[in-house]
Design an enzyme around this catalytic site. Structure first.
Site, PDB file in Angstrom:
ATOM      1  N   ARG A  88      28.906  17.155  32.709  1.00  0.00           N
ATOM      2  CA  ARG A  88      29.974  17.829  33.475  1.00  0.00           C
ATOM      3  C   ARG A  88      29.366  18.690  34.572  1.00  0.00           C
ATOM      4  O   ARG A  88      28.814  19.748  34.307  1.00  0.00           O
ATOM      5  CB  ARG A  88      30.858  18.680  32.558  1.00  0.00           C
ATOM      6  CG  ARG A  88      31.936  19.430  33.330  1.00  0.00           C
ATOM      7  CD  ARG A  88      33.079  19.931  32.471  1.00  0.00           C
ATOM      8  NE  ARG A  88      32.697  21.015  31.585  1.00  0.00           N
ATOM      9  CZ  ARG A  88      33.589  21.795  30.937  1.00  0.00           C
ATOM     10  NH1 ARG A  88      34.888  21.568  31.082  1.00  0.00           N
ATOM     11  NH2 ARG A  88      33.174  22.753  30.129  1.00  0.00           N
ATOM     12  N   ASP A  97      33.799  30.263  26.689  1.00  0.00           N
ATOM     13  CA  ASP A  97      33.179  29.910  27.962  1.00  0.00           C
ATOM     14  C   ASP A  97      33.963  30.565  29.081  1.00  0.00           C
ATOM     15  O   ASP A  97      34.810  31.435  28.834  1.00  0.00           O
ATOM     16  CB  ASP A  97      33.041  28.397  28.130  1.00  0.00           C
ATOM     17  CG  ASP A  97      34.379  27.664  28.241  1.00  0.00           C
ATOM     18  OD1 ASP A  97      35.423  28.319  28.454  1.00  0.00           O
ATOM     19  OD2 ASP A  97      34.378  26.426  28.126  1.00  0.00           O
TER      20      ASP A  97
END
Length: 533
Positions: free
Chosen positions: A171, A453
């Site tokens: 990603r 996150d």
């Protein structure tokens, strides 16, 4: 420094970050030439896309609601087109690990027993220069089978056999993030294109040789035109490296509210390179708040921990995603189980029950797989999906009914719950702890038995900004959320956190910059990145 350790810079390319041993393996001439070509060809369109985002938010603020696009109706109504067939290693994705690409986490993820691993250079990572280069270097070593790690305590980490390792899906950063350490023609480059190019140049052929890849997760997109931009990057990179068109496959995270109105168009733009969509639940909630932050009481989101996936507007989003994917032959991947096992077995028991219920809902709703943030959750997720899938690799042949209207995606006011003093304090607490770690170089942070996150901090600070700007009152105390109240609570929270108050100075300054300022920052990671060397 010798030629073997110094990157050979193409014309117009500057690398301003320090060069450590082995960096030239990633900062190769091929990689830097690819970055330069991608930048010159695509960066103007990237900047235009970012301006279009601002205009869309301005339109919403003016009272023009998001809706499905009239100009792309033919794409949505054409029943014939499908995305490319599922590529090797992507047929069965019933459980996917997620996590950053530091050396220890890379080994743990590849040893986790998951079917795929989201190797994260985005929300679970911080764009310190070392992380930007060493992430793909660790992945290169992993693909070569040479990666190992010894902790400060002497614990050794080594890879399991190749046939037991999950498929790697990388990603890159979202379109909004720059890379200030690599310049082309004097301009900062795109973090997205840098992450993509560094990995692709070093590892694409290795993944092809292993029969699985190269594959990517694409984050933070807001429109099909941004997907088209990625598709053009893929075509250019495949031509540049002599790789057949269509070899790359990408799973797009539908984690912004505007993208929810363009799911089919996003798949269509990437159809030769597409492998599915993911329901990025936490970023999606952040985007809902962000996009409609000025539209008053109907769009005030209750305490974030009270907003589950079964509330009306979130349920509509997931129903539309599964239906869209399966009608077009793509995988539908569910959201994150962020729980981290505790030493307290009562905490673990309750958490495992909650995760099992959540994954059961996803599997029952038609998702083909889901995410976990810790290896200990892999078997739980796998077992739940196996109960539904059995021996089948996926359930793409299951196309659940979904007649989702625009009003359903925007129905925030039907969400049960309140804005409370505990929710406000929790938002401040988690955001400060996360930002402290982010600024120090760690993007995946365990806080209160959850792996957090950047999305968590984004929701937290966005809720606070929205509450201040809309004169929200706390349901339990009647007190209005103001800048003064937030400043008072920030100091109280810091006093209760481990360490000295001074340890949180940078995190506090960053938090206040994005939570209480009159002007809303599109992403907290942008001012935070500006504070990084």
């Amino acid at each position: 420094m010798s030629d073997e350790t110094t990157p050979k810079l193409p014309n117009g390319v500057q690398v301003t970050g320090p060069i450590q041993p082995r960096y030239a393996e990633i900062l190769s001439t091929t990689a830097l030439e690819l970055i330069a070509e991608l930048h010159r060809e695509l960066n103007p369109r990237r900047l235009e896309a970012l301006e279009a985002r601002k205009q869309r938010v301005a339109d919403v603020a003016a009272g023009n609601d998001l809706d499905f696009l009239a100009e792309t109706r033919s794409v949505r109504e054409d029943p014939e087109w499908k995305v490319a067939p599922l590529a090797p290693g992507l047929e069965d994705r019933r459980v996917e690990m997620t996590g950053p690409t530091d050396r220890k986490m890379t080994i743990n993820a590849l040893n986790s027993g998951a079917r795929a691993w989201l190797a994260d250079q985005e929300d679970a990572n911080t764009p310190l220069w070392e992380n930007v280069v060493e992430g793909p270097l660790n992945l290169k070593d992993a693909l070569d089978g040479t990666i190992d790690f010894t902790s400060a305590e002497g614990k050794e980490y080594k890879l399991v056999a190749p046939e037991q390792r999950p498929t790697i899906i990388v990603r890159p950063r979202g379109w909004h993030m720059p890379e200030k350490h690599i310049l082309v023609d004097g301009e900062e480059t795109s973090g997205s294109l840098v992450d993509f190019a560094l990995y692709f140049a070093a590892c694409a052929q290795k993944q092809i040789d292993a029969g699985k890849g190269p594959y990517f997760y694409l984050a933070k997109m807001e429109s099909h035109k941004e997907a088209r931009l990625w598709n053009d990057a893929f075509k250019l990179a495949q031509d540049r490296l002599g790789i057949p068109q269509g070899t790359i496959r990408a799973t797009c995270l539908i984690e912004t509210l505007p993208a929810a109105f363009e799911m089919e168009e996003i798949l269509y733009e990437l159809r030769d390179h597409s492998s599915g969509l993911n329901a990025g639940r936490w970023d999606y909630l952040f985007s809902v708040i962000k996009t409609y932050r000025t539209r008053g009481a109907d769009y005030i989101v209750p305490d974030r921990n009270s907003v589950g996936m079964t509330v009306p507007f979130m349920k509509a989003y997931t129903q539309l995603l599964v239906n869209t994917c399966h009608r077009r032959g793509a995988s539908a991947i569910g959201g994150m189980a962020a729980f981290i096992p505790s030493k307290d077995e009562s905490v673990n028991k309750a958490a495992y029950e909650k995760v099992t219920a959540d994954k059961s809902r996803e599997a029952g709703d038609g998702f083909d797989g889901s995410w976990v943030a810790h290896p200990a959750m892999v078997e739980t997720c796998k077992e739940v999906f196996t109960k539904v899938l059995g021996d089948k690799p996926n359930q793409i042949d299951n196309v659940p009914e979904a007649n989702v209207q625009a009003a359903q995606l925007l129905d925030v006011k039907s969400t049960p719950g309140d804005v409370t003093s505990a929710g406000l304090r929790s938002n401040i607490d988690v955001a400060l702890q996360y930002l402290k770690s982010w600024l120090a170089g760690r993007g995946a942070v365990g806080i209160y038995n959850l792996m957090e996150d950047a999305a968590t901090a984004e929701i937290s600070r966005s809720q606070i900004w929205q509450q201040i700007q809309n004169d929200v009152k706390l349901a339990d105390t009647g007190e209005q959320v103001t800048e003064a109240l937030v400043l008072k609570l920030v100091d109280e929270v810091i006093a209760d956190l481990p360490g000295d108050a001074a340890d949180y100075d940078e995190a506090k300054a960053t938090f206040l910059q994005v939570a209480v300022a009159d002007d809303y920052a599109d992403f907290l990671t942008l001012p935070a990145y500006a504070r990084m060397p």
